[in-house]
Design a protein around this motif. Structure first.
Motif, mmCIF file in Angstrom:
data_model
loop_
_atom_site.group_PDB
_atom_site.id
_atom_site.type_symbol
_atom_site.label_atom_id
_atom_site.label_comp_id
_atom_site.label_asym_id
_atom_site.label_seq_id
_atom_site.Cartn_x
_atom_site.Cartn_y
_atom_site.Cartn_z
ATOM 1 N N ARG A 45 -42.805 -31.396 29.658
ATOM 2 C CA ARG A 45 -42.438 -30.065 29.148
ATOM 3 C C ARG A 45 -40.952 -29.787 29.410
ATOM 4 N N ARG A 46 -40.439 -30.240 30.553
ATOM 5 C CA ARG A 46 -39.014 -30.050 30.859
ATOM 6 C C ARG A 46 -38.125 -30.763 29.842
ATOM 7 N N GLN A 47 -38.623 -31.865 29.306
ATOM 8 C CA GLN A 47 -37.818 -32.604 28.324
ATOM 9 C C GLN A 47 -37.847 -31.966 26.944
ATOM 10 N N GLY A 51 -33.867 -27.471 20.468
ATOM 11 C CA GLY A 51 -32.449 -27.326 20.827
ATOM 12 C C GLY A 51 -31.962 -28.334 21.847
ATOM 13 N N ARG A 52 -32.851 -29.233 22.267
ATOM 14 C CA ARG A 52 -32.445 -30.246 23.240
ATOM 15 C C ARG A 52 -31.601 -31.319 22.563
ATOM 16 N N GLY A 53 -30.784 -32.010 23.356
ATOM 17 C CA GLY A 53 -29.860 -33.010 22.816
ATOM 18 C C GLY A 53 -30.470 -34.400 22.751
ATOM 19 N N ARG A 86 -33.442 -44.171 32.019
ATOM 20 C CA ARG A 86 -33.263 -45.290 31.074
ATOM 21 C C ARG A 86 -31.800 -45.404 30.680
ATOM 22 N N ASP A 87 -31.141 -44.244 30.529
ATOM 23 C CA ASP A 87 -29.724 -44.247 30.138
ATOM 24 C C ASP A 87 -28.856 -44.394 31.388
ATOM 25 N N SER A 88 -28.994 -45.562 32.041
ATOM 26 C CA SER A 88 -28.288 -45.829 33.296
ATOM 27 C C SER A 88 -27.036 -46.641 32.986
ATOM 28 N N ARG A 89 -25.846 -46.067 33.253
ATOM 29 C CA ARG A 89 -24.594 -46.742 32.871
ATOM 30 C C ARG A 89 -23.414 -46.195 33.678
ATOM 31 N N LEU A 90 -23.680 -45.755 34.875
ATOM 32 C CA LEU A 90 -22.666 -45.051 35.664
ATOM 33 C C LEU A 90 -21.400 -45.873 35.892
ATOM 34 N N SER A 128 -24.922 -32.237 36.664
ATOM 35 C CA SER A 128 -25.703 -32.225 35.417
ATOM 36 C C SER A 128 -27.133 -31.731 35.640
ATOM 37 N N ALA A 129 -27.636 -31.041 34.633
ATOM 38 C CA ALA A 129 -29.020 -30.549 34.694
ATOM 39 C C ALA A 129 -30.045 -31.679 34.630
ATOM 40 N N ARG A 130 -29.591 -32.905 34.480
ATOM 41 C CA ARG A 130 -30.506 -34.051 34.595
ATOM 42 C C ARG A 130 -31.235 -34.020 35.949
ATOM 43 N N PRO A 316 -25.313 -19.702 28.209
ATOM 44 C CA PRO A 316 -25.282 -20.780 27.208
ATOM 45 C C PRO A 316 -24.718 -22.055 27.850
ATOM 46 N N ILE A 317 -25.237 -23.212 27.435
ATOM 47 C CA ILE A 317 -24.751 -24.510 27.931
ATOM 48 C C ILE A 317 -23.225 -24.574 27.740
ATOM 49 N N SER A 318 -22.545 -25.134 28.741
ATOM 50 C CA SER A 318 -21.076 -25.081 28.701
ATOM 51 C C SER A 318 -20.424 -26.253 27.952
ATOM 52 N N THR A 319 -21.212 -27.190 27.467
ATOM 53 C CA THR A 319 -20.639 -28.267 26.642
ATOM 54 C C THR A 319 -20.758 -27.867 25.176
ATOM 55 N N LEU A 320 -19.612 -27.541 24.543
ATOM 56 C CA LEU A 320 -19.613 -27.086 23.148
ATOM 57 C C LEU A 320 -18.994 -28.157 22.264
ATOM 58 N N ARG A 341 -22.246 -35.591 25.223
ATOM 59 C CA ARG A 341 -23.554 -35.300 24.611
ATOM 60 C C ARG A 341 -24.283 -34.231 25.439
ATOM 61 N N SER A 342 -24.856 -33.256 24.753
ATOM 62 C CA SER A 342 -25.499 -32.163 25.487
ATOM 63 C C SER A 342 -26.537 -31.455 24.625
ATOM 64 N N ASP A 343 -27.024 -30.314 25.108
ATOM 65 C CA ASP A 343 -28.025 -29.530 24.380
ATOM 66 C C ASP A 343 -27.347 -28.323 23.725
ATOM 67 N N VAL A 344 -27.955 -27.834 22.629
ATOM 68 C CA VAL A 344 -27.495 -26.560 22.045
ATOM 69 C C VAL A 344 -28.136 -25.414 22.832
HETATM 70 C C1 EPS Z 1 -30.093 -33.416 30.801
HETATM 71 C C2 EPS Z 1 -29.451 -34.603 30.711
HETATM 72 C C3 EPS Z 1 -28.036 -34.669 30.381
HETATM 73 C C4 EPS Z 1 -27.632 -33.523 29.446
HETATM 74 C C5 EPS Z 1 -28.077 -32.164 29.950
HETATM 75 C C6 EPS Z 1 -29.425 -32.121 30.561
HETATM 76 O O1 EPS Z 1 -27.897 -35.935 29.816
HETATM 77 P P1 EPS Z 1 -26.628 -36.504 29.020
HETATM 78 O O2 EPS Z 1 -25.404 -35.973 29.709
HETATM 79 O O3 EPS Z 1 -26.768 -37.989 29.148
HETATM 80 O O4 EPS Z 1 -26.781 -36.065 27.599
HETATM 81 O O5 EPS Z 1 -28.211 -33.715 28.193
HETATM 82 O O6 EPS Z 1 -27.185 -31.726 30.941
HETATM 83 C C7 EPS Z 1 -26.436 -30.625 30.707
HETATM 84 C C8 EPS Z 1 -26.721 -29.739 29.801
HETATM 85 C C9 EPS Z 1 -25.271 -30.476 31.533
HETATM 86 O O7 EPS Z 1 -24.508 -29.524 31.303
HETATM 87 O O8 EPS Z 1 -25.075 -31.249 32.414
HETATM 88 C C10 EPS Z 1 -31.515 -33.345 31.183
HETATM 89 O O9 EPS Z 1 -32.179 -34.402 31.369
HETATM 90 O O10 EPS Z 1 -32.039 -32.210 31.302
#
Ligand code: EPS
Length: 405
Positions: A45-47, A51-53, A86-90, A128-130, A316-320, A341-344
């Motif tokens: 549900r959290r995923q 509007g999610r990215g 899965r998106d591990s690439r630090l 990050s909200a991850r 609102p999410i700060s990545t525009l 990359r982010s969410d709307v």
């Molecule tokens: C998020 C994962 C992040 C962001 C989002 C929430 O993954 P990525 O940066 O790879 O796209 O999509 O984080 C933010 C909105 C933020 O501002 O940091 C998640 O799993 O909830």
């Protein structure tokens, strides 16, 4: 002084694009069913939510239990969960380049200066909200404690996104139908018309390369009076809930019951009258019924037997995608903020984070009052408290007749 290990608490670790997120939970009594399906449902549900990215299409968040559980039940030891990224690439500089143009509203600027670097990535990976994937896994254990030991139920949903707000009332008696309405809604709100309007708002924000926030609400049903304490500021349950809510990424306000609306009303319009109904003595109110719940279930920092009602406001999410005026930290020249990359809109996801985070805090206060080393001992403590509370007054000293003239 180190914290005793029987105090219910948790810690998370992990970066957004590191190999994994980890959650460690201390103070879980022995014998609790650690229901992976319930935890994984909350993670799914959290995923979700409209509007999610793109990140959520890459991940399927589930827990791997590393410690503290034997054959599905806690053994009183620290519990550790792992959620793989899965998106591990630090460490991959090409796919995870430095960020030099801080996003207004994000941790980028303050964190870069704090840790003395001009690469905002060092900060944003943890900010990050991850991280809330690990937080939901950890705090869902609080939800399991509330349900299994104390029969307390938790319900969270989206009240509003921008101006699209649902007016549906939330009552314990309607819980099943409220859960199905919310689960049918793409934005986790409670009616179809509001869902449609919220989706339109998010769609338009995406077209405008913008983002939107909203209000989320959480109700906790079945708490008896007297959980939490008025003895010191840090014991107060409403203060602890506020701390948990304001600790969630992007939350800017929290309210209990009427919240900020209290200052616009007089005392007689705010405080909930007290009545006694002997037929309800076996309910969590112990028979002390209230025609309204403006207090949101807490008085003096303690539960009062009414449902706990918490509202959280997410910015609102700060990545525009359009970027915002900012500065390149290396050149100090004006430059628009960098896009990641982010969410709307992540208000729906935030409702899941908040309801579990609040549940954990309430569970922690329950464990302080009733906690033993096992589920059996804790439940016995809880039941004997209720038995005594229902038989008040206990003796002559508590009776009005004993007042010395
Ligand atoms: C998020 C994962 C992040 C962001 C989002 C929430 O993954 P990525 O940066 O790879 O796209 O999509 O984080 C933010 C909105 C933020 O501002 O940091 C998640 O799993 O909830």
């Amino acid at each position: 002084m180190p914290m005793p290990s029987n105090r219910l608490s948790y810690q998370t670790a992990g970066e957004s694009h590191g190999p994994a997120l980890i959650a460690t939970i201390l103070g879980v009594p022995a014998g609790l069913t650690i229901d992976e399906a319930v935890i994984n449902t909350e993670l799914a549900r959290r995923q979700g939510g409209y509007g999610r990215g793109g990140r959520q299409k890459l991940e399927t968040d589930t827990i791997e239990i590393l410690t503290g559980v034997r054959r599905g039940k806690s053994i009183g030891a620290p519990i550790t969960f792992l959620v793989k990224n899965r998106d591990s690439r630090l460490d991959d500089l090409e796919r995870t380049p430095p960020v030099h143009r801080p996003r207004p509203g994000h941790a980028d600027l303050a964190g870069s200066i704090k840790w003395l670097t001009t690469d905002c990535r060092e900060t944003l990976e943890r900010a990050s909200a991850r991280e809330t994937a690990a937080r939901v896994a950890a705090t869902c254990v609080g939800r399991l404690i509330l349900k299994e030991i104390f029969g307390v139920e938790v319900f969270g949903f989206v009240r509003s996104i921008l101006e699209a707000r649902t007016d549906v009332d939330v009552n314990h008696a309607d819980l099943d139908s409220l859960i199905s309405s919310r689960n049918e809604s793409d934005t986790y709100t409670l009616d179809e018309a509001t869902t449609t309007r919220q989706c339109e708002i998010i769609r338009q924000a995406k077209i405008d390369k913008d983002t939107v926030g909203g209000d989320v609400e959480c109700h906790i049903f079945g708490c008896p009076p007297g959980v939490g304490s008025s003895m010191n500021w840090y014991d107060k349950l409403d203060a602890r809930i506020a701390y948990a809510v304001m600790g969630i990424q992007a939350f800017k306000a929290v309210g209990i019951g009427l919240g900020a609306e209290c200052s616009h009303r007089t005392g007689s319009q705010v405080h909930d009258p007290i009545h006694f109904d002997a037929s309800k003595v076996n309910e969590s109110s112990l028979g002390f019924v209230r025609p309204s719940n403006n207090a949101g279930g807490t008085e003096g920092g303690m539960t009062n037997g009414q449902p706990i009602v918490v509202t959280g406001t997410m910015k609102p999410i700060s990545t525009l995608l359009q970027g915002l005026p900012s500065v390149d930290l290396n050149t100090k020249q004006p430059q628009d903020s960098q896009y990641e990359r982010s969410d709307v809109c992540a208000v729906s996801a935030a409702s899941v984070v908040m309801e579990n985070a609040v549940a954990f805090e309430v569970a922690s206060a329950f464990m302080e009052k009733f906690g033993g080393d096992s589920v059996i001992e804790t439940r016995a403590n809880f039941e004997s408290f209720l038995d005594v509370a229902r038989t008040l007054p206990l003796n002559d000293l508590d009776s009005p007749d004993s007042v010395i003239a």
